[in-house]
Motif scaffolding. Structure first.
Motif, PDB file in Angstrom:
ATOM      1  N   ALA A 143       0.811  -1.221   0.000  1.00  0.00           N
ATOM      2  CA  ALA A 143       0.000   0.000   0.000  1.00  0.00           C
ATOM      3  C   ALA A 143       0.841   1.266   0.000  1.00  0.00           C
ATOM      4  O   ALA A 143       0.471   2.258  -0.631  1.00  0.00           O
ATOM      5  N   PHE A 144       1.981   1.257   0.703  1.00  0.00           N
ATOM      6  CA  PHE A 144       2.831   2.446   0.686  1.00  0.00           C
ATOM      7  C   PHE A 144       3.611   2.601  -0.622  1.00  0.00           C
ATOM      8  O   PHE A 144       3.538   3.653  -1.266  1.00  0.00           O
ATOM      9  N   PRO A 145       4.363   1.594  -1.056  1.00  0.00           N
ATOM     10  CA  PRO A 145       5.181   1.843  -2.260  1.00  0.00           C
ATOM     11  C   PRO A 145       4.388   2.105  -3.530  1.00  0.00           C
ATOM     12  O   PRO A 145       4.857   2.847  -4.399  1.00  0.00           O
ATOM     13  N   LEU A 146       3.177   1.526  -3.661  1.00  0.00           N
ATOM     14  CA  LEU A 146       2.428   1.701  -4.905  1.00  0.00           C
ATOM     15  C   LEU A 146       2.143   3.173  -5.217  1.00  0.00           C
ATOM     16  O   LEU A 146       2.594   3.693  -6.244  1.00  0.00           O
ATOM     17  N   PRO A 147       1.411   3.907  -4.395  1.00  0.00           N
ATOM     18  CA  PRO A 147       1.092   5.294  -4.768  1.00  0.00           C
ATOM     19  C   PRO A 147       2.294   6.224  -4.758  1.00  0.00           C
ATOM     20  O   PRO A 147       2.345   7.169  -5.548  1.00  0.00           O
ATOM     21  N   ILE A 148       3.269   5.964  -3.881  1.00  0.00           N
ATOM     22  CA  ILE A 148       4.420   6.861  -3.862  1.00  0.00           C
ATOM     23  C   ILE A 148       5.253   6.672  -5.121  1.00  0.00           C
ATOM     24  O   ILE A 148       5.805   7.622  -5.678  1.00  0.00           O
ATOM     25  N   MET A 149       5.330   5.434  -5.641  1.00  0.00           N
ATOM     26  CA  MET A 149       6.056   5.197  -6.890  1.00  0.00           C
ATOM     27  C   MET A 149       5.335   5.859  -8.067  1.00  0.00           C
ATOM     28  O   MET A 149       5.966   6.387  -8.984  1.00  0.00           O
ATOM     29  N   ILE A 150       4.008   5.864  -8.020  1.00  0.00           N
ATOM     30  CA  ILE A 150       3.234   6.479  -9.097  1.00  0.00           C
ATOM     31  C   ILE A 150       3.391   7.992  -9.081  1.00  0.00           C
ATOM     32  O   ILE A 150       3.657   8.624 -10.122  1.00  0.00           O
ATOM     33  N   ILE A 151       3.239   8.610  -7.917  1.00  0.00           N
ATOM     34  CA  ILE A 151       3.345  10.072  -7.862  1.00  0.00           C
ATOM     35  C   ILE A 151       4.779  10.514  -8.153  1.00  0.00           C
ATOM     36  O   ILE A 151       5.011  11.567  -8.763  1.00  0.00           O
ATOM     37  N   CYS A 152       5.779   9.686  -7.756  1.00  0.00           N
ATOM     38  CA  CYS A 152       7.166  10.024  -8.077  1.00  0.00           C
ATOM     39  C   CYS A 152       7.407   9.957  -9.578  1.00  0.00           C
ATOM     40  O   CYS A 152       8.165  10.752 -10.128  1.00  0.00           O
ATOM     41  N   HIS A 163      12.155   6.026   0.973  1.00  0.00           N
ATOM     42  CA  HIS A 163      12.175   6.025   2.439  1.00  0.00           C
ATOM     43  C   HIS A 163      12.171   7.450   2.985  1.00  0.00           C
ATOM     44  O   HIS A 163      11.483   7.750   3.972  1.00  0.00           O
ATOM     45  N   SER A 164      12.910   8.346   2.340  1.00  0.00           N
ATOM     46  CA  SER A 164      12.944   9.744   2.797  1.00  0.00           C
ATOM     47  C   SER A 164      11.577  10.394   2.651  1.00  0.00           C
ATOM     48  O   SER A 164      11.129  11.128   3.540  1.00  0.00           O
ATOM     49  N   TYR A 165      10.879  10.119   1.529  1.00  0.00           N
ATOM     50  CA  TYR A 165       9.564  10.705   1.331  1.00  0.00           C
ATOM     51  C   TYR A 165       8.611  10.267   2.445  1.00  0.00           C
ATOM     52  O   TYR A 165       7.836  11.068   2.968  1.00  0.00           O
ATOM     53  N   THR A 167       9.417   9.225   5.477  1.00  0.00           N
ATOM     54  CA  THR A 167       9.838   9.814   6.751  1.00  0.00           C
ATOM     55  C   THR A 167       9.338  11.247   6.870  1.00  0.00           C
ATOM     56  O   THR A 167       8.792  11.652   7.898  1.00  0.00           O
ATOM     57  N   TRP A 168       9.507  12.034   5.803  1.00  0.00           N
ATOM     58  CA  TRP A 168       9.050  13.428   5.834  1.00  0.00           C
ATOM     59  C   TRP A 168       7.525  13.487   5.961  1.00  0.00           C
ATOM     60  O   TRP A 168       6.991  14.286   6.726  1.00  0.00           O
ATOM     61  N   SER A 169       6.849  12.674   5.197  1.00  0.00           N
ATOM     62  CA  SER A 169       5.387  12.674   5.223  1.00  0.00           C
ATOM     63  C   SER A 169       4.857  12.334   6.609  1.00  0.00           C
ATOM     64  O   SER A 169       3.940  12.984   7.126  1.00  0.00           O
ATOM     65  N   THR A 170       5.425  11.303   7.213  1.00  0.00           N
ATOM     66  CA  THR A 170       4.981  10.885   8.537  1.00  0.00           C
ATOM     67  C   THR A 170       5.201  12.000   9.559  1.00  0.00           C
ATOM     68  O   THR A 170       4.336  12.279  10.399  1.00  0.00           O
ATOM     69  N   ALA A 171       6.355  12.655   9.500  1.00  0.00           N
ATOM     70  CA  ALA A 171       6.653  13.729  10.450  1.00  0.00           C
ATOM     71  C   ALA A 171       5.716  14.921  10.270  1.00  0.00           C
ATOM     72  O   ALA A 171       5.322  15.568  11.248  1.00  0.00           O
ATOM     73  N   ILE A 172       5.339  15.201   9.043  1.00  0.00           N
ATOM     74  CA  ILE A 172       4.490  16.358   8.764  1.00  0.00           C
ATOM     75  C   ILE A 172       3.045  16.109   9.176  1.00  0.00           C
ATOM     76  O   ILE A 172       2.353  17.005   9.659  1.00  0.00           O
ATOM     77  N   LEU A 173       2.590  14.873   9.052  1.00  0.00           N
ATOM     78  CA  LEU A 173       1.169  14.584   9.246  1.00  0.00           C
ATOM     79  C   LEU A 173       0.815  13.917  10.568  1.00  0.00           C
ATOM     80  O   LEU A 173      -0.358  13.895  10.942  1.00  0.00           O
ATOM     81  N   THR A 174       1.790  13.350  11.273  1.00  0.00           N
ATOM     82  CA  THR A 174       1.463  12.637  12.506  1.00  0.00           C
ATOM     83  C   THR A 174       2.283  13.161  13.665  1.00  0.00           C
ATOM     84  O   THR A 174       3.323  13.792  13.492  1.00  0.00           O
ATOM     85  N   ARG A 175       1.815  12.837  14.869  1.00  0.00           N
ATOM     86  CA  ARG A 175       2.485  13.295  16.073  1.00  0.00           C
ATOM     87  C   ARG A 175       3.429  12.208  16.585  1.00  0.00           C
ATOM     88  O   ARG A 175       3.173  11.024  16.432  1.00  0.00           O
ATOM     89  N   GLY A 176       4.516  12.636  17.248  1.00  0.00           N
ATOM     90  CA  GLY A 176       5.413  11.690  17.883  1.00  0.00           C
ATOM     91  C   GLY A 176       6.117  10.757  16.925  1.00  0.00           C
ATOM     92  O   GLY A 176       6.352   9.586  17.237  1.00  0.00           O
TER      93      GLY A 176
END
Length: 406
Positions: A143-152, A163-165, A167-176
């Motif tokens: 579920a994670f690699p499919l859409p990120i590979m498409i948008i990339c 992996h960097s994308y 990490t950044w996404s998780t930090a921007i959208l979630t707490r802790g």
């Protein structure tokens, strides 16, 4: 009158795991309720389907994040709402109109349908990579690699930096998450500057090159390019990750519905709409504020108040959907609000549905059997009430691509 929601009733950990009982109580108590957002900041919450749909199209509910941040600052909340990243989703006309016009042509129904071979190729490749594994993690492995590979692919981003994308996404959208919002946006902006410099010297046929050209032509500021990419990169994959994870879990909870879908693969488009209604990937729409006093079914929200619009609550409203807490894949009622409504309706809705149809269809086709391979009580959910999604979903699989290991 409004209803103040008890802290214990909305305790974050319980709410994130299963928000629907709490949302139902809020929805039944009053058309609009006052809840706490973050550190003691009172906001108004709209939860009933009719009211939510109206709020999504009512221009008196502004979305300019800079004004929302100013209201929060006036109340001493000490919250960061992301006002340094202004994009289509958190801006109002005329900025919103200008920004959306520059990119909307990429995501029309016709253009997205032409992407089907790309989506099928990437989904098929990921599923091929799972061959021989009796247990897979649907979220992390698929579920994670499919859409990120498409948008990339559309943006022209290097796939080796997935992996960097994330990490950044998780930090921007979630707490802790282990990385701060500020660090994530700083690193992402630095990364984008390097890519933009490369596109100026070596243009390609991708969205980033188009955005760089718009910047150089004076149609966008550099910060607007950053914000546009931020929205496309993060918004372009987060919602699909959530959809695929929660849809798979819903099929595990409803074996009769899974059997029906396997027997009726041509109904996948209708089924995806029901998955979107049942577990809205974006549970809470972007923060809004009232530009003047607004009456919501007899409750007046004063001017200058912050407002949350609950898509998750609206999509489970029994006044709109029969037996709303039950998954019914042949419901054939596309009236859900998972993609929003009006000016800010999700730009990538056609692509998100296509990804959902191809991915879920491929998953069921490749694996004759899917069973949960973990204690459901331990499944990790995204630590945010704005989104509804799993971080991990281990399943045991059987079928043509699964080989049982002794």
């Amino acid at each position: 009158m409004t209803t103040a929601v008890d802290d214990a009733d909305a305790r974050m950990s319980a709410f994130i795991r299963d928000p629907y009982p709490t949302l139902a109580r809020i929805r039944e108590a009053s058309p609009v309720s006052v809840v706490e957002y973050g550190a003691d900041l009172p906001v108004w919450m709209v939860t009933r389907y009719h009211d939510v749909r109206n709020a999504l199209v009512d221009p008196r509910f502004g979305q300019d994040v800079r004004r929302s941040q100013a209201i929060a600052n006036e109340r001493g909340a000490g919250l960061t709402l992301g006002s340094d990243v202004v994009h289509m989703l958190n801006s109002d006309p005329p900025d919103h109109t200008r920004l959306r016009r520059l990119i909307q042509g990429v995501f029309t129904r016709k253009r997205v349908e032409a992407m089907r071979p790309l989506v099928e190729r990437i989904a098929g490749g990921l599923l091929d990579g799972l061959r021989g594994h009796p247990t897979i993690d649907v979220v992390r492995d698929f579920a994670f690699p499919l859409p990120i590979m498409i948008i990339c692919e559309l943006l022209g981003f290097p796939p080796e930096d997935l992996h960097s994308y994330r990490t950044w996404s998780t930090a921007i959208l979630t707490r802790g998450s282990g990385m701060s919002f500020e660090q994530a946006t700083t690193e992402l902006n630095a990364y984008l500057r390097e890519l933009m410099a490369l596109r100026r010297s070596s243009p390609r046929e991708d969205i980033l090159t188009d955005l760089v050209r718009a910047r150089d032509a004076g149609e966008l500021t550099e910060q607007e390019v950053f914000s546009m990419v931020f929205l496309l990169l993060i918004g372009g994959h987060e919602t699909t990750v959530n959809l695929l994870g929660t849809a798979t879990l819903a099929l595990l909870h409803h074996p009769d519905q899974q059997a029906w879908l396997r027997a009726n693969p041509a109904a996948m488009g209708m089924a995806v709409d029901e998955f979107l209604r049942y577990e809205s990937p974006v549970s809470m729409a972007t923060m809004r504020f009232t530009t003047e006093a607004v009456d919501v079914s007899g409750v007046e929200i004063p001017a200058g108040e912050l407002v949350l619009v609950s898509l998750g609550a609206a999509n489970r409203d029994p006044s709109r959907f029969t037996d709303p807490d039950r998954l019914v894949l042949d419901r054939d009622d596309p009236g859900h609000l998972a993609f929003g409504q009006g000016l800010h309706r999700c730009l990538g809705s056609f692509l998100g549905k296509l990804e959902g149809e191809v991915a879920l269809g491929g998953l069921l086709e490749r694996f004759a059997g899917i069973e949960l391979a973990a204690d459901e009580a331990t499944l990790p959910w995204r630590n945010t009430f704005m989104l509804r999604g799993l971080e991990s979903l281990p399943v045991a699989v059987t079928g043509p691509t699964a080989v049982r290991r002794g």
